[in-house]
Write a protein that holds these residues in place. Structure first.
Motif, mmCIF file in Angstrom:
data_model
loop_
_atom_site.group_PDB
_atom_site.id
_atom_site.type_symbol
_atom_site.label_atom_id
_atom_site.label_comp_id
_atom_site.label_asym_id
_atom_site.label_seq_id
_atom_site.Cartn_x
_atom_site.Cartn_y
_atom_site.Cartn_z
ATOM 1 N N LEU A 128 39.629 33.211 43.614
ATOM 2 C CA LEU A 128 39.595 33.988 42.381
ATOM 3 C C LEU A 128 39.040 35.387 42.638
ATOM 4 O O LEU A 128 39.629 36.387 42.209
ATOM 5 N N ASP A 129 37.928 35.453 43.361
ATOM 6 C CA ASP A 129 37.349 36.760 43.672
ATOM 7 C C ASP A 129 38.297 37.610 44.504
ATOM 8 O O ASP A 129 38.423 38.814 44.284
ATOM 9 N N ARG A 130 38.991 36.987 45.449
ATOM 10 C CA ARG A 130 39.930 37.727 46.307
ATOM 11 C C ARG A 130 41.086 38.288 45.484
ATOM 12 O O ARG A 130 41.519 39.417 45.684
ATOM 13 N N VAL A 131 41.596 37.475 44.537
ATOM 14 C CA VAL A 131 42.699 37.933 43.696
ATOM 15 C C VAL A 131 42.244 39.088 42.816
ATOM 16 O O VAL A 131 42.911 40.133 42.737
ATOM 17 N N LEU A 132 41.110 38.932 42.153
ATOM 18 C CA LEU A 132 40.615 40.002 41.285
ATOM 19 C C LEU A 132 40.354 41.283 42.064
ATOM 20 O O LEU A 132 40.726 42.373 41.628
ATOM 21 N N ALA A 133 39.742 41.156 43.223
ATOM 22 C CA ALA A 133 39.474 42.341 44.048
ATOM 23 C C ALA A 133 40.783 42.973 44.514
ATOM 24 O O ALA A 133 40.920 44.205 44.527
ATOM 25 N N GLY A 134 41.755 42.147 44.876
ATOM 26 C CA GLY A 134 43.045 42.662 45.310
ATOM 27 C C GLY A 134 43.760 43.421 44.213
ATOM 28 O O GLY A 134 44.296 44.514 44.441
ATOM 29 N N ILE A 135 43.766 42.858 43.021
ATOM 30 C CA ILE A 135 44.423 43.540 41.900
ATOM 31 C C ILE A 135 43.727 44.860 41.621
ATOM 32 O O ILE A 135 44.377 45.902 41.500
ATOM 33 N N ARG A 136 42.408 44.821 41.545
ATOM 34 C CA ARG A 136 41.659 46.054 41.247
ATOM 35 C C ARG A 136 41.911 47.133 42.294
ATOM 36 O O ARG A 136 42.099 48.301 41.963
ATOM 37 N N SER A 137 41.940 46.743 43.551
ATOM 38 C CA SER A 137 42.129 47.749 44.597
ATOM 39 C C SER A 137 43.557 48.284 44.631
ATOM 40 O O SER A 137 43.777 49.439 44.987
ATOM 41 N N ARG A 138 44.522 47.475 44.230
ATOM 42 C CA ARG A 138 45.924 47.899 44.308
ATOM 43 C C ARG A 138 46.431 48.554 43.032
ATOM 44 O O ARG A 138 47.489 49.196 43.048
ATOM 45 N N LEU A 139 45.699 48.461 41.929
ATOM 46 C CA LEU A 139 46.141 49.079 40.681
ATOM 47 C C LEU A 139 46.285 50.592 40.807
ATOM 48 O O LEU A 139 47.107 51.196 40.127
ATOM 49 N N GLY A 140 45.507 51.212 41.664
ATOM 50 C CA GLY A 140 45.560 52.666 41.824
ATOM 51 C C GLY A 140 46.648 53.144 42.771
ATOM 52 O O GLY A 140 46.818 54.348 42.955
ATOM 53 N N ASN A 141 47.390 52.227 43.360
ATOM 54 C CA ASN A 141 48.441 52.618 44.300
ATOM 55 C C ASN A 141 49.602 53.297 43.584
ATOM 56 O O ASN A 141 49.902 52.993 42.428
ATOM 57 N N GLU A 142 50.274 54.182 44.313
ATOM 58 C CA GLU A 142 51.537 54.750 43.839
ATOM 59 C C GLU A 142 52.580 53.630 43.911
ATOM 60 O O GLU A 142 52.476 52.739 44.765
ATOM 61 N N PRO A 143 53.583 53.661 43.057
ATOM 62 C CA PRO A 143 54.578 52.583 43.046
ATOM 63 C C PRO A 143 55.217 52.304 44.408
ATOM 64 O O PRO A 143 55.373 51.130 44.780
ATOM 65 N N GLU A 144 55.594 53.312 45.156
ATOM 66 C CA GLU A 144 56.229 53.066 46.458
ATOM 67 C C GLU A 144 55.240 52.480 47.464
ATOM 68 O O GLU A 144 55.609 51.626 48.271
ATOM 69 N N GLU A 145 53.998 52.929 47.417
ATOM 70 C CA GLU A 145 52.963 52.359 48.294
ATOM 71 C C GLU A 145 52.756 50.880 47.957
ATOM 72 O O GLU A 145 52.645 50.033 48.844
ATOM 73 N N GLU A 146 52.743 50.566 46.672
ATOM 74 C CA GLU A 146 52.543 49.178 46.248
ATOM 75 C C GLU A 146 53.734 48.304 46.634
ATOM 76 O O GLU A 146 53.558 47.147 46.985
#
Length: 177
Positions: A128-146
């Motif tokens: 759960l912590d890994r998923v939440l941290a992953g989402i939070r860290s990737r939300l700021g990505n540009e669409p192509e980077e994501e």
């Protein structure tokens, strides 16, 4: 399923081939059905199935990886469309469930598809912590980077799902079940 380990994808399709020998001997449709349960890109499944027979599970996994690296934009869109957001363990506190739902909604709103992350090797209590941290860290990505990150996570998920399917079949055969 996006964030959960391979075993949470559900059982192999009814009548699915068991073990590598069964996979190698299966009809193209049977082999592709098993593969589509691991990564829902028809081109990926067709490509991996077409290169049978595989001498070892490792050779199959290597071929799956290679095919995963070659997904076109349309193939990736098809595979991501079939993924769904992971749900927390039923014993997770209500606040964790709410946080995960909100994080998934924010991600899906921003990128147009479910959040994918491979949790292969992550202990259940840390997922759960890994998923939440992953989402939070990737939300700021540009669409192509994501897209690049999501493609890599999808490739890792497909590999883990395949490895699980074949380890399950091998375990069943060795235990006589």
């Amino acid at each position: 399923m996006t964030a959960l380990p391979a075993q949470h994808r559900g059982p192999a399709p009814h009548g699915a081939p068991r073990g590598l020998a069964g996979f190698n001997a299966a009809t193209p449709a049977e082999a592709q059905a098993l593969l589509l349960a691991c990564c829902h890109s028809h081109r990926w499944a067709e490509r991996v199935a077409a290169h049978r027979p595989y001498p070892t599970v490792d050779a199959l996994l290597a071929a799956a990886d290679e095919a995963g690296y070659d997904l076109s934009r349309a193939d990736l869109d098809e595979a991501l469309a079939a993924e769904c957001s992971a749900v927390p363990h039923p014993d997770a506190p209500p606040a964790a469930r709410t946080a995960l739902r909100a994080a998934h909604a924010a991600y899906e709103s921003g990128f147009g598809h479910a959040f994918v992350i491979s949790l292969d090797g992550v202990r259940p209590g840390e997922r759960l912590d890994r998923v939440l941290a992953g989402i939070r860290s990737r939300l700021g990505n540009e669409p192509e980077e994501e897209r690049v990150i999501a493609a890599e996570e999808l490739r890792r998920l497909a590999r883990a799902r395949l490895a699980f399917r074949f380890s399950e079949a091998l375990t069943l055969r060795h235990t006589g079940s």
